[in-house]
Design a protein around this motif. Structure first.
Motif, PDB file in Angstrom:
ATOM      1  N   ALA A 189     -67.539  14.251 -17.079  1.00 60.17           N
ATOM      2  CA  ALA A 189     -66.472  13.283 -16.812  1.00 60.17           C
ATOM      3  C   ALA A 189     -67.074  11.941 -16.414  1.00 60.17           C
ATOM      4  O   ALA A 189     -66.913  11.465 -15.299  1.00 60.17           O
ATOM      5  N   SER A 190     -67.763  11.329 -17.356  1.00 63.46           N
ATOM      6  CA  SER A 190     -68.456  10.076 -17.092  1.00 63.46           C
ATOM      7  C   SER A 190     -67.563   8.858 -17.302  1.00 63.46           C
ATOM      8  O   SER A 190     -67.951   7.736 -16.998  1.00 63.46           O
ATOM      9  N   ARG A 191     -66.383   9.060 -17.837  1.00 60.99           N
ATOM     10  CA  ARG A 191     -65.415   7.985 -18.066  1.00 60.99           C
ATOM     11  C   ARG A 191     -64.025   8.598 -18.016  1.00 60.99           C
ATOM     12  O   ARG A 191     -63.885   9.820 -17.974  1.00 60.99           O
ATOM     13  N   PRO A 192     -62.968   7.783 -18.032  1.00 55.67           N
ATOM     14  CA  PRO A 192     -61.622   8.350 -17.951  1.00 55.67           C
ATOM     15  C   PRO A 192     -61.365   9.377 -19.046  1.00 55.67           C
ATOM     16  O   PRO A 192     -61.729   9.169 -20.207  1.00 55.67           O
ATOM     17  N   GLY A 193     -60.776  10.482 -18.667  1.00 57.80           N
ATOM     18  CA  GLY A 193     -60.506  11.540 -19.636  1.00 57.80           C
ATOM     19  C   GLY A 193     -59.278  12.347 -19.249  1.00 57.80           C
ATOM     20  O   GLY A 193     -58.620  12.065 -18.245  1.00 57.80           O
ATOM     21  N   ARG A 194     -59.016  13.355 -20.064  1.00 63.10           N
ATOM     22  CA  ARG A 194     -57.904  14.273 -19.778  1.00 63.10           C
ATOM     23  C   ARG A 194     -58.359  15.693 -20.061  1.00 63.10           C
ATOM     24  O   ARG A 194     -59.137  15.945 -20.978  1.00 63.10           O
TER      25      ARG A 194
ATOM     26  N   LEU B 133     -53.772  17.027 -17.937  1.00 62.03           N
ATOM     27  CA  LEU B 133     -53.844  16.226 -16.718  1.00 62.03           C
ATOM     28  C   LEU B 133     -54.961  15.195 -16.857  1.00 62.03           C
ATOM     29  O   LEU B 133     -55.998  15.483 -17.462  1.00 62.03           O
ATOM     30  N   PRO B 134     -54.788  14.016 -16.267  1.00 53.94           N
ATOM     31  CA  PRO B 134     -55.871  13.030 -16.278  1.00 53.94           C
ATOM     32  C   PRO B 134     -57.000  13.461 -15.357  1.00 53.94           C
ATOM     33  O   PRO B 134     -56.768  14.102 -14.329  1.00 53.94           O
ATOM     34  N   VAL B 135     -58.226  13.123 -15.745  1.00 59.73           N
ATOM     35  CA  VAL B 135     -59.402  13.477 -14.960  1.00 59.73           C
ATOM     36  C   VAL B 135     -60.346  12.280 -14.929  1.00 59.73           C
ATOM     37  O   VAL B 135     -60.681  11.722 -15.978  1.00 59.73           O
ATOM     38  N   GLN B 136     -60.758  11.894 -13.749  1.00 58.91           N
ATOM     39  CA  GLN B 136     -61.799  10.889 -13.598  1.00 58.91           C
ATOM     40  C   GLN B 136     -62.594  11.227 -12.354  1.00 58.91           C
ATOM     41  O   GLN B 136     -62.015  11.472 -11.290  1.00 58.91           O
TER      42      GLN B 136
END
Length: 295
Positions: free
Chosen positions: A255-260, A276-279
């Motif tokens: 998770a090195s950048r915005p992800g889902r 779900l969003p993951v950062q």
């Protein structure tokens, strides 16, 4: 609320609205409405002068004929639910209004349609892209509203609008959930009582995996643990549990950048999806926090 079934009648009406300087907001559905759909309608009502809701069960986005046959058709109840929301038109086109004799055009989107549901449902997003384009043109929509639960679909639609220079603004709305956390979906109607009681596990497992990844946990291990948890809870199969970048939906190993985080799993013959969003929570290092005293 006026019910219209022919595109010629709808176009006459939308032309008069635009001549009067009014904006048109559209919510595209396949019927079997729930509170998630109604939240989109309310968002459209707050943004546009006129609101159109469409109901069309699109055969081209079903790769499984049995799934199409089982899809609930509840037009009368849908109309009753929409009654208090002050919409202007319920557009319920017959199949020939969308796919007339000789229709032979398909819109295909690459990139954001690859993987996830694109792999497990061949041709699905071609059907989505084609019917959405048709309906946006038929309704002459200035803005249209999509829920984030179907996040890959949302990105496909955004790509279509951008690439084909359609005038419609795409408005994304948050996923609406039941009190127990299950993402609202028309497919939930097909869950039996026991499966419906079990179904919210998918949201809890998704949140747990997302929390682990946000705190810097190992992505591969978090995904494996989550899939195993769903199977242990009684789900029949897990199609995918993946971390993808946002908005281009490329696979991510970290998770090195915005992800889902995306999941699709089967329960009692019903395919449930969620995301779900993951950062990763960034923490300043001790060195970065040091201040330099002037000499």
């Amino acid at each position: 609320m006026r019910i219209i079934r022919r595109k010629s009648e709808l176009r006459d009406l939308t032309k008069s609205w635009h001549r009067a300087g009014e904006t048109i907001g559209v919510v595209l559905t396949m019927g079997a409405l729930h509170d998630g759909h109604l939240s989109l309608v309310k968002a459209a009502r707050s943004r546009a002068d006129r609101v159109i809701v469409t109901i069309f069960v699109n055969p081209r986005q079903f790769n499984n004929p049995e799934d199409l046959a089982k899809y609930p058709k509840t037009e009368d109840n849908d109309a009753r639910m929409l009654g208090p929301l002050d919409i202007d038109v319920l557009y319920v086109p017959e199949a020939e209004e969308i796919y007339p004799t000789g229709f032979s055009t398909t819109i295909s989107v690459s990139g954001v349609s690859d993987g996830l549901c694109g792999d497990d449902r061949p041709g699905h997003f071609d059907g989505v892209a084609t019917v959405v384009t048709k309906l946006l043109l038929q309704t002459d929509a200035d803005c249209t509203f999509f829920g984030e639960k179907d996040y890959q679909q949302l990105q496909v639609v955004r790509r279509v609008v951008a690439d084909l220079d359609l005038k419609t603004e795409i408005v994304a709305c948050p996923t609406v959930r039941e009190d127990d956390g299950l993402a609202m979906s028309s497919r939930n109607l097909r869950l039996g009582a026991a499966a419906r009681e079990m179904a919210p596990v998918i949201g809890r497992v998704l949140e747990s995996a997302a929390s682990t990844i946000r705190q810097g946990g190992n992505v591969a291990q978090a995904l494996t643990t989550a899939s195993q948890a769903l199977m242990a809870a009684g789900f029949d199969a897990v199609d995918y549990f993946e971390l993808r970048s946002d908005p281009d939906l490329q696979p991510m190993a970290a998770a090195s950048r915005p992800g889902r985080l995306f999941v699709a799993a089967w329960l009692n013959g019903v395919r449930l999806i969620d995301n779900l969003p993951v950062q990763v929570e960034l923490r300043a290092s001790a060195d970065a926090r040091k201040t330099v005293e002037p000499v």
